[in-house]
Write a protein that holds these residues in place. Sequence first.
Motif, PDB file in Angstrom:
ATOM      1  N   HIS A  39       0.832  -1.200   0.000  1.00  0.00           N
ATOM      2  CA  HIS A  39       0.000   0.000   0.000  1.00  0.00           C
ATOM      3  C   HIS A  39       0.865   1.247   0.000  1.00  0.00           C
ATOM      4  O   HIS A  39       0.572   2.226  -0.699  1.00  0.00           O
ATOM      5  CB  HIS A  39      -0.924  -0.014   1.218  1.00  0.00           C
ATOM      6  CG  HIS A  39      -2.004   1.006   1.154  1.00  0.00           C
ATOM      7  ND1 HIS A  39      -2.755   1.393   2.259  1.00  0.00           N
ATOM      8  CD2 HIS A  39      -2.474   1.759   0.125  1.00  0.00           C
ATOM      9  CE1 HIS A  39      -3.614   2.322   1.898  1.00  0.00           C
ATOM     10  NE2 HIS A  39      -3.467   2.561   0.617  1.00  0.00           N
ATOM     11  N   CYS A  43       0.878   4.183  -2.873  1.00  0.00           N
ATOM     12  CA  CYS A  43       0.625   5.592  -2.539  1.00  0.00           C
ATOM     13  C   CYS A  43       1.781   6.485  -2.979  1.00  0.00           C
ATOM     14  O   CYS A  43       1.565   7.610  -3.450  1.00  0.00           O
ATOM     15  CB  CYS A  43       0.374   5.747  -1.039  1.00  0.00           C
ATOM     16  SG  CYS A  43      -1.194   5.047  -0.482  1.00  0.00           S
ATOM     17  N   GLN A 102      -3.598  15.697  -1.047  1.00  0.00           N
ATOM     18  CA  GLN A 102      -4.352  14.486  -0.727  1.00  0.00           C
ATOM     19  C   GLN A 102      -3.480  13.246  -0.899  1.00  0.00           C
ATOM     20  O   GLN A 102      -3.521  12.325  -0.071  1.00  0.00           O
ATOM     21  CB  GLN A 102      -5.586  14.393  -1.619  1.00  0.00           C
ATOM     22  CG  GLN A 102      -6.651  15.435  -1.324  1.00  0.00           C
ATOM     23  CD  GLN A 102      -7.777  15.433  -2.343  1.00  0.00           C
ATOM     24  OE1 GLN A 102      -7.794  14.605  -3.261  1.00  0.00           O
ATOM     25  NE2 GLN A 102      -8.728  16.339  -2.191  1.00  0.00           N
ATOM     26  N   ARG A 106      -2.279  10.525   2.007  1.00  0.00           N
ATOM     27  CA  ARG A 106      -2.447   9.073   1.917  1.00  0.00           C
ATOM     28  C   ARG A 106      -1.158   8.362   2.320  1.00  0.00           C
ATOM     29  O   ARG A 106      -1.186   7.356   3.027  1.00  0.00           O
ATOM     30  CB  ARG A 106      -2.843   8.678   0.493  1.00  0.00           C
ATOM     31  CG  ARG A 106      -4.229   9.134   0.072  1.00  0.00           C
ATOM     32  CD  ARG A 106      -4.656   8.459  -1.222  1.00  0.00           C
ATOM     33  NE  ARG A 106      -5.849   9.080  -1.770  1.00  0.00           N
ATOM     34  CZ  ARG A 106      -5.874   9.944  -2.766  1.00  0.00           C
ATOM     35  NH1 ARG A 106      -4.726  10.295  -3.348  1.00  0.00           N
ATOM     36  NH2 ARG A 106      -7.007  10.461  -3.197  1.00  0.00           N
ATOM     37  N   ARG A 109      -0.887   8.486   6.030  1.00  0.00           N
ATOM     38  CA  ARG A 109      -1.742   7.544   6.757  1.00  0.00           C
ATOM     39  C   ARG A 109      -1.121   6.145   6.798  1.00  0.00           C
ATOM     40  O   ARG A 109      -1.210   5.452   7.823  1.00  0.00           O
ATOM     41  CB  ARG A 109      -3.125   7.491   6.098  1.00  0.00           C
ATOM     42  CG  ARG A 109      -3.985   8.703   6.401  1.00  0.00           C
ATOM     43  CD  ARG A 109      -5.443   8.474   6.052  1.00  0.00           C
ATOM     44  NE  ARG A 109      -5.664   8.396   4.608  1.00  0.00           N
ATOM     45  CZ  ARG A 109      -5.913   9.451   3.848  1.00  0.00           C
ATOM     46  NH1 ARG A 109      -5.934  10.669   4.384  1.00  0.00           N
ATOM     47  NH2 ARG A 109      -6.144   9.306   2.554  1.00  0.00           N
TER      48      ARG A 109
END
Length: 304
Positions: A39, A43, A102, A106, A109
């Motif tokens: 992930h 990203c 944005q 990500r 996060r």
Amino acid sequence: MTRYAVDPARNTLVAHWSTGIGDIATNVAELPATRDALHLASCLTHLSQTCWRCYTHPASAADQHGPHSVGWHRQRERDAFAGVLPALSTPDAPSSATRIEQAAHRVGRVLHAIDLPRLVADVTAEISHELLAVEHAELGDLSARAQQAVTLSREDASPLQVAQADSLLHRQPFGTEALITQVEPTAAAIAAAHWLHAAAAVTARRTGLQPVQTVAKADRFKALAQDSCAEVIGVMSAGAAPRQAVMPLIRHTLHVAEGHLYGIRAAKRRIDAAEELIAKAHADHHDLDLSLDTVYLPITSLNP
């Protein structure tokens, strides 16, 4: 753009980008054994793609620059470079965040979920290098990591890059490896248009043909994109500079690649007019063999 991948054999995050003749890869960070690793790579790839779009679609190339116009939004995205690194430490993006912010949130996060300080430091340094590469490319410096720009078509071209491409073609008219490893494609296309028109003009003087006609003759020896070459030579023969001849073609293509096709109504009017002309010609001259394929309708001449 830079793509990121996970090497499962070494639990390593790897970055790689194209140089025009192959990819360069480098280690970014050691990864813990977690499902979030892929992930994170995804990203980071998205963030790189979003940042490099500021290079390929600069605000200066937009047709409109007023409030909330295309140029305004592009400049807002470019200005967001300053907020990328701070966004990594604040995973929740505000509603007013740009696409770049944005994308950075990500990444933040995922880093927050993995919760490994050393990984945060390594990824932060990696993103800093990527942002710096975009900035160098914008200035026409395609050395080191910014070399990946040689694979990206742009809505504008650096005068420095155009001059470099022109010099390379002057020394090697049939091209050289440096043309695809040191020069951005848009700049190379502008320089190539300069020398294409020069070759067509010289050939026309020696053969008595029109410059545009030389394209069809040359096709006997080497395959060419006839319509595009004829469009460029025709526009330049009318007095346009190489940049003026090439940029509408490239911008139109970039718009189509993103799913936007402008000037459809104008194109339909041109096609309808051509069909009426053909029908009239057939009615007046039954022995005249005409078809729609013989009528040159340069859709690229429409304003995108």
